[in-house]
Design a protein around this motif. Structure first.
Motif, PDB file in Angstrom:
ATOM      1  N   HIS A   1       0.861  -1.185   0.000  1.00 23.05           N
ATOM      2  CA  HIS A   1       0.000   0.000   0.000  1.00 23.05           C
ATOM      3  C   HIS A   1       0.894   1.230   0.000  1.00 23.05           C
ATOM      4  O   HIS A   1       2.107   1.132   0.156  1.00 23.05           O
ATOM      5  CB  HIS A   1      -0.952  -0.020   1.209  1.00 23.05           C
ATOM      6  CG  HIS A   1      -0.270  -0.295   2.501  1.00 23.05           C
ATOM      7  ND1 HIS A   1       0.290   0.678   3.283  1.00 23.05           N
ATOM      8  CD2 HIS A   1      -0.031  -1.468   3.136  1.00 23.05           C
ATOM      9  CE1 HIS A   1       0.825   0.133   4.353  1.00 23.05           C
ATOM     10  NE2 HIS A   1       0.654  -1.178   4.279  1.00 23.05           N
ATOM     11  N   GLY A   2       0.295   2.373  -0.215  1.00 23.40           N
ATOM     12  CA  GLY A   2       1.070   3.605  -0.256  1.00 23.40           C
ATOM     13  C   GLY A   2       1.995   3.646  -1.461  1.00 23.40           C
ATOM     14  O   GLY A   2       1.672   3.141  -2.534  1.00 23.40           O
ATOM     15  N   GLU A   3       3.173   4.241  -1.253  1.00 23.69           N
ATOM     16  CA  GLU A   3       4.136   4.403  -2.352  1.00 23.69           C
ATOM     17  C   GLU A   3       4.565   3.063  -2.949  1.00 23.69           C
ATOM     18  O   GLU A   3       4.780   2.959  -4.147  1.00 23.69           O
ATOM     19  CB  GLU A   3       5.361   5.187  -1.879  1.00 23.69           C
ATOM     20  CG  GLU A   3       5.075   6.637  -1.536  1.00 23.69           C
ATOM     21  CD  GLU A   3       4.616   7.447  -2.736  1.00 23.69           C
ATOM     22  OE1 GLU A   3       5.027   7.158  -3.876  1.00 23.69           O
ATOM     23  OE2 GLU A   3       3.833   8.389  -2.522  1.00 23.69           O
TER      24      GLU A   3
ATOM     25  N   LEU B   1      -2.507   6.024  -5.319  1.00 18.29           N
ATOM     26  CA  LEU B   1      -2.320   5.700  -3.902  1.00 18.29           C
ATOM     27  C   LEU B   1      -3.544   5.053  -3.257  1.00 18.29           C
ATOM     28  O   LEU B   1      -3.455   4.547  -2.142  1.00 18.29           O
ATOM     29  CB  LEU B   1      -1.938   6.962  -3.117  1.00 18.29           C
ATOM     30  CG  LEU B   1      -0.560   7.537  -3.429  1.00 18.29           C
ATOM     31  CD1 LEU B   1      -0.384   8.886  -2.745  1.00 18.29           C
ATOM     32  CD2 LEU B   1       0.532   6.577  -3.021  1.00 18.29           C
TER      33      LEU B   1
END
Length: 160
Positions: free
Chosen positions: A67-69, A79
């Motif tokens: 998840h995220g970057e 994102l």
């Protein structure tokens, strides 16, 4: 193997994470011939790993959520989309629902982070499995570790 009870949990301690890596080694490196040096990557340190274990503690399967970057790098920069990967079920546990339980646990982890969809790269022989779970293939077939894959995505409904 007769059907036995198992639980799926987030792998939060070092022993659980090592069990996840051992399942991946058995399935991907030994069974499928994926090179060990590409099976484990920098994303393992930031991923949410899930582990299925039999009542006696025997590891049965694993998967991970980026998840995220880390996920955005795989989903074209979005994102709000998680990345399901490294889903592996030991041969003795196949057909018991372990894979389905792992996918649903990863989706729950994605929802808990506010993600709206989950992407994955499915080995082409597993497309039907993921389609039954609501994933839709998109794009062309591509090789990953010498194995044909397709990208797939499932939109997530918010948790009740």
């Amino acid at each position: 193997m007769s059907p036995t009870l198992y639980v799926v949990r987030v792998a939060e301690d070092p022993a659980d994470r090592e069990a996840c890596f051992a399942v991946r080694k058995e399935v991907f490196v030994v069974e499928q011939g994926v090179a060990q040096e590409i099976e484990y990557d920098e994303y393992d340190a930031v991923a949410t790993h899930v582990l299925a274990v039999r009542e006696d503690g025997t590891p049965l399967g694993t998967g991970r959520l980026l998840h995220g970057e880390a996920a955005a790098a795989k989903s074209g920069g979005d994102l709000s989309v998680g990345s399901l990967g490294r889903l592996a079920v030991r041969e003795e546990a196949r057909g018991l629902g372990v894979g389905v339980a792992l996918v649903r646990a990863i989706e729950d982890a994605a929802r808990a982070r506010g993600l709206t969809a989950v992407d994955l790269h499915a080995q082409t022989h597993a497309l039907g499995f993921y389609e039954r779970l609501g994933y839709e293939a998109y794009g062309s077939e591509f090789p990953d570790a010498g194995i044909p894959h397709r990208a797939m995505r499932r939109a997530l409904t918010p948790a009740a």
